[in-house]
Design an enzyme around this catalytic site. Sequence first.
Site, PDB file in Angstrom:
ATOM      1  N   GLU A 233       0.951 -13.084  12.353  1.00  0.00           N
ATOM      2  CA  GLU A 233       1.880 -12.019  13.054  1.00  0.00           C
ATOM      3  C   GLU A 233       1.746 -10.638  12.057  1.00  0.00           C
ATOM      4  O   GLU A 233       2.012 -10.924  10.876  1.00  0.00           O
ATOM      5  CB  GLU A 233       3.233 -12.197  13.278  1.00  0.00           C
ATOM      6  CG  GLU A 233       3.495 -13.340  14.448  1.00  0.00           C
ATOM      7  CD  GLU A 233       2.903 -13.131  15.775  1.00  0.00           C
ATOM      8  OE1 GLU A 233       3.101 -11.899  16.073  1.00  0.00           O
ATOM      9  OE2 GLU A 233       2.440 -14.039  16.358  1.00  0.00           O
TER      10      GLU A 233
ATOM     11  N   HIS B  95       2.461   3.282  -9.164  1.00  0.00           N
ATOM     12  CA  HIS B  95       2.314   2.050  -9.272  1.00  0.00           C
ATOM     13  C   HIS B  95       3.248   1.769 -10.267  1.00  0.00           C
ATOM     14  O   HIS B  95       3.465   0.309  -9.986  1.00  0.00           O
ATOM     15  CB  HIS B  95       0.969   1.868 -10.361  1.00  0.00           C
ATOM     16  CG  HIS B  95      -0.143   2.388  -9.262  1.00  0.00           C
ATOM     17  ND1 HIS B  95      -0.361   1.910  -7.955  1.00  0.00           N
ATOM     18  CD2 HIS B  95      -1.481   3.072  -9.880  1.00  0.00           C
ATOM     19  CE1 HIS B  95      -1.707   2.461  -7.602  1.00  0.00           C
ATOM     20  NE2 HIS B  95      -2.199   3.111  -8.511  1.00  0.00           N
TER      21      HIS B  95
ATOM     22  N   ASN C  93     -11.067  -2.236  -5.097  1.00  0.00           N
ATOM     23  CA  ASN C  93     -10.411  -1.507  -5.869  1.00  0.00           C
ATOM     24  C   ASN C  93     -10.890  -1.308  -7.265  1.00  0.00           C
ATOM     25  O   ASN C  93     -10.574  -0.304  -8.061  1.00  0.00           O
ATOM     26  CB  ASN C  93      -8.882  -2.026  -6.155  1.00  0.00           C
ATOM     27  CG  ASN C  93      -7.775  -2.053  -4.977  1.00  0.00           C
ATOM     28  OD1 ASN C  93      -7.018  -2.493  -4.496  1.00  0.00           O
ATOM     29  ND2 ASN C  93      -8.064  -0.910  -4.019  1.00  0.00           N
ATOM     30  N   TRP C  94     -11.849  -2.175  -7.577  1.00  0.00           N
ATOM     31  CA  TRP C  94     -12.638  -1.971  -8.861  1.00  0.00           C
ATOM     32  C   TRP C  94     -13.298  -0.637  -8.675  1.00  0.00           C
ATOM     33  O   TRP C  94     -13.739  -0.042  -9.949  1.00  0.00           O
ATOM     34  CB  TRP C  94     -13.596  -3.308  -9.149  1.00  0.00           C
ATOM     35  CG  TRP C  94     -13.167  -4.331  -9.596  1.00  0.00           C
ATOM     36  CD1 TRP C  94     -12.864  -5.516  -8.816  1.00  0.00           C
ATOM     37  CD2 TRP C  94     -12.193  -4.646 -10.691  1.00  0.00           C
ATOM     38  NE1 TRP C  94     -12.172  -6.477  -9.565  1.00  0.00           N
ATOM     39  CE2 TRP C  94     -11.891  -6.129 -10.691  1.00  0.00           C
ATOM     40  CE3 TRP C  94     -12.155  -4.015 -11.836  1.00  0.00           C
ATOM     41  CZ2 TRP C  94     -11.189  -6.740 -11.693  1.00  0.00           C
ATOM     42  CZ3 TRP C  94     -11.551  -4.774 -12.882  1.00  0.00           C
ATOM     43  CH2 TRP C  94     -11.132  -5.969 -12.711  1.00  0.00           C
TER      44      TRP C  94
ATOM     45  N   THR D  38     -10.954  -6.306  -4.441  1.00  0.00           N
ATOM     46  CA  THR D  38     -12.463  -6.438  -4.837  1.00  0.00           C
ATOM     47  C   THR D  38     -12.964  -5.052  -4.856  1.00  0.00           C
ATOM     48  O   THR D  38     -13.540  -4.515  -5.898  1.00  0.00           O
ATOM     49  CB  THR D  38     -13.318  -7.073  -4.355  1.00  0.00           C
ATOM     50  OG1 THR D  38     -13.559  -7.074  -2.734  1.00  0.00           O
ATOM     51  CG2 THR D  38     -13.341  -8.876  -4.585  1.00  0.00           C
TER      52      THR D  38
ATOM     53  N   ASP E 209       0.896  -1.048   0.033  1.00  0.00           N
ATOM     54  CA  ASP E 209      -0.053   0.050   0.034  1.00  0.00           C
ATOM     55  C   ASP E 209       0.834   1.207   0.016  1.00  0.00           C
ATOM     56  O   ASP E 209       1.956   1.148   0.473  1.00  0.00           O
ATOM     57  CB  ASP E 209      -0.974  -0.153   1.336  1.00  0.00           C
ATOM     58  CG  ASP E 209      -2.113   0.994   1.121  1.00  0.00           C
ATOM     59  OD1 ASP E 209      -2.448   1.529  -0.057  1.00  0.00           O
ATOM     60  OD2 ASP E 209      -2.577   1.219   2.000  1.00  0.00           O
TER      61      ASP E 209
HETATM   62  C1  IPE Z   1      -5.537  -2.611   0.050  1.00  0.00           C
HETATM   63  O1  IPE Z   1      -5.164  -1.442  -0.238  1.00  0.00           O
HETATM   64  C2  IPE Z   1      -5.339  -3.227  -1.245  1.00  0.00           C
HETATM   65  C3  IPE Z   1      -4.394  -3.603  -1.875  1.00  0.00           C
HETATM   66  C4  IPE Z   1      -2.948  -3.221  -1.328  1.00  0.00           C
HETATM   67  C5  IPE Z   1      -4.344  -4.270  -3.033  1.00  0.00           C
HETATM   68  P1  IPE Z   1      -6.207  -0.012  -0.316  1.00  0.00           P
HETATM   69  O2  IPE Z   1      -5.319   1.390  -0.488  1.00  0.00           O
HETATM   70  O3  IPE Z   1      -7.126  -0.396  -1.237  1.00  0.00           O
HETATM   71  O4  IPE Z   1      -6.894  -0.058   1.062  1.00  0.00           O
HETATM   72  P2  IPE Z   1      -7.779   1.001   1.958  1.00  0.00           P
HETATM   73  O5  IPE Z   1      -8.643   1.568   1.040  1.00  0.00           O
HETATM   74  O6  IPE Z   1      -6.738   2.151   2.293  1.00  0.00           O
HETATM   75  O7  IPE Z   1      -8.075   0.450   3.300  1.00  0.00           O
HETATM   76  C1  IPE Z   2      -1.405   0.224  -3.397  1.00  0.00           C
HETATM   77  O1  IPE Z   2      -1.219   1.643  -3.347  1.00  0.00           O
HETATM   78  C2  IPE Z   2      -1.771  -0.289  -4.756  1.00  0.00           C
HETATM   79  C3  IPE Z   2      -2.986  -0.799  -4.881  1.00  0.00           C
HETATM   80  C4  IPE Z   2      -4.156  -0.518  -3.950  1.00  0.00           C
HETATM   81  C5  IPE Z   2      -3.658  -1.316  -6.194  1.00  0.00           C
HETATM   82  P1  IPE Z   2      -2.381   2.619  -3.331  1.00  0.00           P
HETATM   83  O2  IPE Z   2      -2.856   2.963  -4.854  1.00  0.00           O
HETATM   84  O3  IPE Z   2      -3.670   2.089  -2.659  1.00  0.00           O
HETATM   85  O4  IPE Z   2      -1.774   3.844  -2.934  1.00  0.00           O
HETATM   86  P2  IPE Z   2      -2.348   4.963  -1.748  1.00  0.00           P
HETATM   87  O5  IPE Z   2      -2.860   4.018  -0.537  1.00  0.00           O
HETATM   88  O6  IPE Z   2      -3.756   5.598  -2.278  1.00  0.00           O
HETATM   89  O7  IPE Z   2      -1.319   5.853  -1.376  1.00  0.00           O
HETATM   90 MG    MG Z   3      -4.117   2.467  -0.597  1.00  0.00          MG
END
Ligand code: IPE
Ligand code: IPE
Ligand code: MG
Length: 240
Positions: A198, A28, A59-60, A57, A11
């Site tokens: 953990e 990314h 992220n869609w 799911t 993340d």
């Molecule tokens: C969790 O990250 C999903 C992945 C790293 C693939 P998100 O960025 O989607 O999670 P939230 O929205 O901060 O909880």
């Molecule tokens: C994690 O980084 C990658 C995915 C969830 C696909 P983010 O895109 O969630 O990045 P932040 O959390 O917005 O910084």
């Molecule tokens: Mg994120």
Amino acid sequence: VLPKHIAIIMDGNGRWAQAKARPRTFGHIKGARVAKSIITACAKKKIEYLTLYAFSTENWLRPANEVVFLMTLLRRYLKKETDTLVRQNIRFQVVGDMNRIPTDILKAIQYATEITKNNTGMTLVFALSYGARQELSLAVQKLAQQVQSGNLLPSEIDESLIQSNLQTYSMPDPDLIIRTSGEQRLSNFFLWQAAYSELYFTDTLWPDFKDFDLDLAIIDFLKRKRRFGKIEEIHENSAH
Ligand code: IPE
Ligand code: IPE
Ligand code: MG
């Protein structure tokens, strides 16, 4: 002992890019590069299973252009790196809802899975279009069907039967779950499997995560006392 299964919630790509006044996509791209390096590092350490949470799911629900970009990165990764996985003796697998993955990417996933399935090194699992609640819902559906067809009694449904109907049925539970970027939550990842994992949280954003940061996480893990609800074994001295 080293964790047998490490899972990483990668993340912070967006925030990393934002801090550099660049588009989220830039984060990314760097994130994908970091993932490559961590895969190699874990394989070298002889970690048996590495799961990377790459796309949830939920992220869609991001803007279409970001979703498309992430799929493009995945397509590119599979195209370029499947050979590397073969060479590194890594077995590739995915968990998640593949019905939503574009057909050509799905084909690349199936190819990578097939061509690496007999590899004996690390198992690399991409959690793609993955949500733990969805995975559990599907498991419940499968069990309900067996009950309906008369092949299963409700009272026979136990933990191991639920486990064996999850997509992760063949994998050990993660010993260590790492989440980068300072967020301290699971975000619908491995809700069942994480019962005794953990958890390790670091403020480091995923694009900044180095092999050294992985070492720090593992060192921290090695200091943990895992009790699984029991009390620590006392090795009595036979002196008395
Ligand atoms: C969790 O990250 C999903 C992945 C790293 C693939 P998100 O960025 O989607 O999670 P939230 O929205 O901060 O909880
Ligand atoms: C994690 O980084 C990658 C995915 C969830 C696909 P983010 O895109 O969630 O990045 P932040 O959390 O917005 O910084
Ligand atoms: Mg994120």
